[in-house]
Write an enzyme that holds these catalytic residues in place. Structure first.
Site, short mmCIF file in Angstrom:
data_model
loop_
_atom_site.label_atom_id
_atom_site.label_comp_id
_atom_site.label_asym_id
_atom_site.label_seq_id
_atom_site.Cartn_x
_atom_site.Cartn_y
_atom_site.Cartn_z
N SER A 274 -8.28 -2.76 -5.13
CA SER A 274 -9.11 -1.49 -5.01
C SER A 274 -10.17 -1.50 -6.14
O SER A 274 -11.28 -0.91 -6.04
CB SER A 274 -8.40 -0.35 -4.88
N ASP B 33 -3.19 -1.30 -8.37
CA ASP B 33 -4.09 -1.91 -7.29
C ASP B 33 -5.32 -2.38 -7.56
O ASP B 33 -6.25 -1.89 -7.61
CB ASP B 33 -4.14 -0.59 -6.13
N ARG C 240 0.95 -1.39 -0.11
CA ARG C 240 0.08 -0.19 0.00
C ARG C 240 0.92 1.19 0.08
O ARG C 240 1.03 1.92 0.99
CB ARG C 240 -0.94 0.01 1.35
N GLN D 169 -0.32 2.47 -6.46
CA GLN D 169 -1.84 2.53 -6.45
C GLN D 169 -2.26 2.35 -7.94
O GLN D 169 -3.47 1.81 -8.01
CB GLN D 169 -2.00 4.19 -6.33
N TYR E 252 -6.48 -1.05 6.33
CA TYR E 252 -7.28 -2.46 6.72
C TYR E 252 -7.74 -2.47 7.84
O TYR E 252 -6.91 -2.17 8.82
CB TYR E 252 -6.54 -3.57 6.10
#
Length: 343
Positions: free
Chosen positions: A109, A106, A98, A103, A201
């Site tokens: 997500s 990811d 993370r 990103q 998380y």
């Protein structure tokens, strides 16, 4: 696809692979790929998939091949041993670090976004009531009440979608910082008298904490027409947030959509891929909801794959450098070793 070809790679796609996502073989050919009638896995240097390969597929890989997919090491020990023995370098989106640089890759997500959106549509289709308020000559129909448990990517998208459809939305997350995002979407954030967490998380909680949490959440579940549960802990069994007694206190015809059904369920009675009735309440055990919206789920996933591969491509070849923190963080097997036993 064309980006990989432009980077100097030769791309093979199995015939019909994109059919369910409405991506035709002709479109792959136009992008520069070679469409093959046989499974190209055994001859490939890099194999990209959504779900992990089967043990048989892995056993047919070239020694030194690279694989990219979702893969939870806790439940795939046999597959990891095959990768190890064939000296396969495997990468899992489940373990992507993370960090800012990761990103764009990811996939957790991106697929959670699809699942959160779809969960509300699933609930709306099954709810025998309107979601929005209506004022008519016959009287006013009040809006439905939606409760979202877990305010990560999936939960926030569920909140936003339910709000767009006109529902009154409440949400809860053990991370206090999630409250600001929930309120920014026009929903009410439940402030429960519980210890909160920080971080991306939710982490594992004691049974005493979960019992107290269930007590406080119970009255909000009973007052809701729709409950959408999204709470998950990577590599662990999902926490039980909703009980049978809570469901039986809901109005007849209410709906629970459990996005955590595949990892045990936020309701212990959820069965992934099945719908069951608890009294007069319908429980939908979600199973791979992104696959029910294959066009955008596939587009988002393909971009995640491309962005991860870009970190590995050098001079027209895929050569992962495990000194890169992103690649190191999500690499499960390499050079005959299992590098990560669990997340």
């Amino acid at each position: 696809m064309s980006s990989l070809v432009d980077a100097g790679l030769t791309v093979h796609v199995q015939e019909g692979a994109g059919r369910h996502a409405h991506a035709l073989d002709a479109a792959y050919r136009a992008a520069g790929a070679t469409v093959t009638p046989e499974d190209p896995t055994p001859e490939s240097d890099v194999v990209v998939s959504v779900q992990p390969l089967t043990v048989d597929q892995a056993s047919a890989l070239k020694p030194g091949a690279v694989t990219i997919s979702f893969l939870q090491p806790a439940g795939e020990r046999e597959l990891l041993e095959v990768y190890r023995d064939r000296r396969v370098t495997s990468f899992s989106f489940d373990l992507l670090p993370r960090v800012t640089r990761a990103q764009s890759a990811d996939a957790l997500s991106s697929q959670a976004l699809v699942a959160g959106y779809r969960a509300v549509l699933v609930a709306a289709e099954r709810l025998p009531r309107f979601l929005p308020m209506f004022t008519t000559a016959a009287g006013t129909v009040p809006p439905a009440k939606v409760l979202v448990l877990g305010a990560g990517v999936a939960g926030l998208q569920a909140i936003a979608t339910a709000r767009r459809l006109g529902a009154v939305v409440e949400a809860y997350d053990v991370r206090k910082a999630a409250g600001e995002e929930v309120r920014s979407l026009g929903a009410k954030f439940l402030e429960l008298e519980l210890e909160t967490q920080s971080g991306v998380y939710a982490s594992v909680q004691s049974e005493e904490f979960l019992e107290r949490q269930r007590e406080l959440v119970g009255e909000h579940v009973a007052a809701s027409d729709v409950v959408i549960t999204t709470a998950a802990i990577p590599g662990r069994k999902a926490p039980v947030l909703v009980t049978t007694d809570m469901l039986k206190a809901m109005a007849p015809g209410s709906v629970l959509v459990d996005l955590a059904a595949e990892s045990g369920g936020n309701y212990a009675g959820s069965v992934a891929g099945q719908e069951t009735w608890v009294g007069d309440v319908l429980v939908h055990g979600a199973l791979n909801l992104p696959s029910s919206m294959p066009v955008h789920a596939s587009k988002l996933y393909s971009r995640n794959v491309l962005n991860l591969l870009k970190l590995m491509i050098a001079d027209g070849a895929v050569a992962p450098d495990l000194t890169d923190e992103v690649l190191d963080g999500c690499c499960l097997t390499h050079d005959g070793q299992i590098r990560k036993e669990s997340p």
